[in-house]
Design a protein around this motif. Structure first.
Motif, PDB file in Angstrom:
ATOM      1  N   ALA A 270       0.710  -1.148   0.035  1.00 37.65           N
ATOM      2  CA  ALA A 270       0.066   0.077  -0.062  1.00 37.65           C
ATOM      3  C   ALA A 270       0.801   1.282  -0.019  1.00 37.65           C
ATOM      4  O   ALA A 270       1.564   1.424   0.846  1.00 37.65           O
ATOM      5  CB  ALA A 270      -0.855   0.093   1.225  1.00 37.65           C
ATOM      6  N   PRO A 271       0.884   2.138  -1.189  1.00 36.83           N
ATOM      7  CA  PRO A 271       1.569   3.452  -1.093  1.00 36.83           C
ATOM      8  C   PRO A 271       1.135   4.253   0.124  1.00 36.83           C
ATOM      9  O   PRO A 271       1.843   5.242   0.460  1.00 36.83           O
ATOM     10  CB  PRO A 271       1.204   3.840  -2.559  1.00 36.83           C
ATOM     11  N   LYS A 272       0.021   4.160   0.496  1.00 31.99           N
ATOM     12  CA  LYS A 272      -0.441   4.828   1.618  1.00 31.99           C
ATOM     13  C   LYS A 272      -1.423   4.306   2.345  1.00 31.99           C
ATOM     14  O   LYS A 272      -1.959   3.467   1.801  1.00 31.99           O
ATOM     15  CB  LYS A 272      -1.105   6.282   1.224  1.00 31.99           C
ATOM     16  N   ALA A 273      -1.774   4.657   3.567  1.00 32.16           N
ATOM     17  CA  ALA A 273      -2.837   4.008   4.518  1.00 32.16           C
ATOM     18  C   ALA A 273      -4.206   4.417   3.880  1.00 32.16           C
ATOM     19  O   ALA A 273      -4.515   5.238   3.181  1.00 32.16           O
ATOM     20  CB  ALA A 273      -2.804   4.510   5.823  1.00 32.16           C
ATOM     21  N   GLY A 274      -5.192   3.594   4.449  1.00 31.26           N
ATOM     22  CA  GLY A 274      -6.605   3.830   3.808  1.00 31.26           C
ATOM     23  C   GLY A 274      -7.651   2.555   4.190  1.00 31.26           C
ATOM     24  O   GLY A 274      -7.127   1.411   4.675  1.00 31.26           O
ATOM     25  N   LEU A 275      -8.651   2.798   3.356  1.00 28.12           N
ATOM     26  CA  LEU A 275      -9.765   1.672   3.334  1.00 28.12           C
ATOM     27  C   LEU A 275      -9.589   1.332   1.714  1.00 28.12           C
ATOM     28  O   LEU A 275      -9.541   1.958   0.897  1.00 28.12           O
ATOM     29  CB  LEU A 275     -11.038   2.186   3.406  1.00 28.12           C
ATOM     30  N   ILE A 276      -9.320   0.056   1.667  1.00 32.53           N
ATOM     31  CA  ILE A 276      -9.124  -0.466   0.126  1.00 32.53           C
ATOM     32  C   ILE A 276     -10.396  -1.416  -0.434  1.00 32.53           C
ATOM     33  O   ILE A 276     -11.036  -2.284   0.070  1.00 32.53           O
ATOM     34  CB  ILE A 276      -7.971  -1.691   0.478  1.00 32.53           C
TER      35      ILE A 276
ATOM     36  N   GLU B  51      -8.615  16.081  -3.789  1.00 32.86           N
ATOM     37  CA  GLU B  51      -8.185  15.030  -4.549  1.00 32.86           C
ATOM     38  C   GLU B  51      -7.572  13.880  -4.080  1.00 32.86           C
ATOM     39  O   GLU B  51      -7.686  12.822  -4.815  1.00 32.86           O
ATOM     40  CB  GLU B  51      -7.082  15.559  -5.808  1.00 32.86           C
ATOM     41  N   GLN B  52      -7.168  13.758  -2.690  1.00 27.92           N
ATOM     42  CA  GLN B  52      -6.615  12.827  -2.442  1.00 27.92           C
ATOM     43  C   GLN B  52      -7.447  11.726  -1.408  1.00 27.92           C
ATOM     44  O   GLN B  52      -7.076  10.658  -1.047  1.00 27.92           O
ATOM     45  CB  GLN B  52      -5.600  13.061  -1.286  1.00 27.92           C
ATOM     46  N   ALA B  53      -8.846  11.964  -1.579  1.00 24.65           N
ATOM     47  CA  ALA B  53      -9.732  11.054  -1.004  1.00 24.65           C
ATOM     48  C   ALA B  53     -10.006  10.029  -1.646  1.00 24.65           C
ATOM     49  O   ALA B  53     -10.386   8.977  -0.902  1.00 24.65           O
ATOM     50  CB  ALA B  53     -11.226  11.938  -0.707  1.00 24.65           C
ATOM     51  N   TYR B  54      -9.843   9.799  -2.987  1.00 30.48           N
ATOM     52  CA  TYR B  54      -9.983   8.530  -3.576  1.00 30.48           C
ATOM     53  C   TYR B  54      -8.989   8.500  -4.641  1.00 30.48           C
ATOM     54  O   TYR B  54      -8.673   9.251  -5.434  1.00 30.48           O
ATOM     55  CB  TYR B  54     -11.662   8.554  -4.305  1.00 30.48           C
ATOM     56  N   GLN B  55      -8.322   7.297  -4.768  1.00 35.00           N
ATOM     57  CA  GLN B  55      -7.303   7.099  -5.732  1.00 35.00           C
ATOM     58  C   GLN B  55      -7.472   5.721  -6.284  1.00 35.00           C
ATOM     59  O   GLN B  55      -7.460   4.595  -5.441  1.00 35.00           O
ATOM     60  CB  GLN B  55      -6.057   7.301  -5.070  1.00 35.00           C
ATOM     61  N   ALA B  56      -7.337   5.421  -7.650  1.00 37.96           N
ATOM     62  CA  ALA B  56      -7.337   4.185  -8.091  1.00 37.96           C
ATOM     63  C   ALA B  56      -5.875   3.885  -8.588  1.00 37.96           C
ATOM     64  O   ALA B  56      -5.077   4.664  -8.951  1.00 37.96           O
ATOM     65  CB  ALA B  56      -8.013   4.255  -9.458  1.00 37.96           C
ATOM     66  N   ILE B  57      -5.334   2.733  -8.108  1.00 31.70           N
ATOM     67  CA  ILE B  57      -3.815   2.235  -8.535  1.00 31.70           C
ATOM     68  C   ILE B  57      -3.923   0.931  -9.462  1.00 31.70           C
ATOM     69  O   ILE B  57      -4.686   0.178  -9.266  1.00 31.70           O
ATOM     70  CB  ILE B  57      -3.457   1.673  -7.099  1.00 31.70           C
ATOM     71  N   SER B  58      -2.978   1.187 -10.432  1.00 32.65           N
ATOM     72  CA  SER B  58      -2.941  -0.125 -11.306  1.00 32.65           C
ATOM     73  C   SER B  58      -1.427  -0.364 -11.353  1.00 32.65           C
ATOM     74  O   SER B  58      -0.379   0.362 -10.826  1.00 32.65           O
ATOM     75  CB  SER B  58      -3.346   0.259 -12.806  1.00 32.65           C
TER      76      SER B  58
ATOM     77  N   ASP C 234     -10.886  10.800   5.450  1.00 34.59           N
ATOM     78  CA  ASP C 234     -10.485  11.757   6.425  1.00 34.59           C
ATOM     79  C   ASP C 234      -9.936  12.989   5.258  1.00 34.59           C
ATOM     80  O   ASP C 234      -9.842  14.151   5.807  1.00 34.59           O
ATOM     81  CB  ASP C 234      -9.215  11.602   7.176  1.00 34.59           C
ATOM     82  N   LEU C 235      -9.814  12.759   4.099  1.00 30.94           N
ATOM     83  CA  LEU C 235      -9.481  13.595   3.078  1.00 30.94           C
ATOM     84  C   LEU C 235     -10.654  14.122   2.218  1.00 30.94           C
ATOM     85  O   LEU C 235     -10.239  14.632   1.199  1.00 30.94           O
ATOM     86  CB  LEU C 235      -8.144  13.278   2.172  1.00 30.94           C
TER      87      LEU C 235
END
Length: 372
Positions: free
Chosen positions: A296-302, A330-337, A325-326
């Motif tokens: 995980a590049p950062k903490a959060g809900l996956i 723009e950092q509230a939701y991030q798609a990772i591929s 929390d954000l």
């Protein structure tokens, strides 16, 4: 009808003095020349599906002519199985030392040059018998070490001593959220075509701490050294780890399919008299060096987007990370591929993660395994 003989082996003691035991089931073979087998399950507490596979396999074996001795050890780690917290089983790591239960096995570090020099006059069968006896005796000596050994190491070495008495060793595991996959040493890749498992990780012929490596590595070393001295024979022992999908799950119908795959391999090796054909299915491989971990590049809900066991094209979403929390940024939701094609094999069980958590393991540079 062949019936299993039930017994038990003591692998330690509880603080209150009771013996810590593992149930053992044995099928006695009718031919001394047939390969012997050792199968264990549930070394990790939450990985229970292997017990269902052993149950189904024993049920099947009752209808076959068993030629080689078969020893089965379900519930192989009673400490891990009973390590509960609420509804979850936490038994992956020894709670005393923090060490992975499946990394507690003994590395013999055999002085192969001197041992071979003393025994090279023996015939192959005598050589193998002497080497096996040495491995078992070394395990027994380890258990009586003058300074003592840890709880987890004692459990592992007791299991290892049983495994060393067999020609074929199968260690049954599962992943957290996982598809079926097989760990297979490079020298024995042909064996992958018998098991009912679509993906195979091809591992180096070296010791990394797990049961399969602890079993086959000494024999690989003997074979390689003998070859260097002008004496050639095939590696006498085969050992594999079977990952049977996800933890905290019992599926008896699925277990029956995996038991049939094991039976097909045992049939191929001459452990049973009857012919059992492997399942007709596509099988794929990947070298261990191409088995990648995604953290995980950062903490959060996956949100786990990629299905295990299904090919994933480069650029397609692997996970979505939600940072409530954000909210509003723009950092509230991030798609990772990922930048390459892969096959996701397993992923972390929890949706809430710390930064750096290992989220996925994926196969890259995957290739088809051709039937022989």
């Amino acid at each position: 009808m062949t019936k299993a003989i039930q017994s038990s082996v003591q692998v330690g003691e509880l603080a209150t003095g009771q013996a810590l035991t593992v149930p053992i089931y044995s099928f006695m073979g009718s031919e001394n020349s047939a390969p012997s087998v050792y199968i264990q399950a549930n070394v990790h507490g939450a990985e229970v599906q292997g017990n269902a596979v052993i149950y189904q396999l024993m049920t099947l074996l009752e209808g076959y002519q068993v030629l080689g001795d078969i020893t089965l050890a379900p519930l192989a780690n009673p400490l891990g199985i009973n390590q509960k917290s609420g509804e979850f089983t936490l038994g992956r790591f020894d709670p005393i030392t923090g060490v992975n239960w499946n990394r507690e096995y003994f590395d013999h570090n055999v002085d192969i040059q001197n041992w071979y020099a003393e025994h090279q006059h023996l015939t192959n069968s005598e050589l193998f018998c002497a080497y096996r006896s040495m491995l078992v005796e070394t395990c027994q000596a380890r258990l009586t070490h003058s300074f003592g050994i840890s709880t987890g190491h004692r459990l592992a070495v007791n299991l290892q001593a049983m495994a060393h008495q067999a020609d074929i060793v199968l260690d049954l595991h599962t992943g957290p959220k996982s598809c079926k996959h097989l760990y297979c040493p490079e020298y024995d890749i042909d064996a992958a075509r018998f098991f009912s498992i679509p993906y195979t990780l091809i591992i180096p012929n070296s010791f990394g701490g797990a049961m399969d490596e602890a079993t086959f590595c000494p024999w690989w070393q003997l074979t390689e050294y003998a070859t260097s001295q002008g004496r050639e024979f095939s590696v006498p022992v085969s050992a594999f780890t079977l990952e049977l999908a996800s933890q905290e799950r019992i599926d008896l119908a699925d277990a029956l399919e995996d038991a049939k795959g094991i039976l097909a391999y045992l049939s191929h090796r001459g452990v049973i008299a009857e012919k059992v054909n492997p399942a007709s299915m596509e099988r794929f491989g990947c070298y261990l060096k191409d088995y990648k971990k995604f953290h995980a590049p950062k903490a959060g809900l996956i949100e786990y987007c990629a299905s295990v066991g299904e090919p994933l094209t480069a650029g397609k979403p692997l996970v979505n990370i939600l940072r409530i929390d954000l909210y509003g940024s723009e950092q509230a939701y991030q798609a990772i591929s990922l930048p390459m094609d892969c096959v996701p094999i397993l992923h972390f069980a929890s949706a809430s993660v710390l930064q750096g958590t290992e989220l996925y393991k994926v196969m890259t540079n995957v290739f088809p395994l051709q039937p022989s």
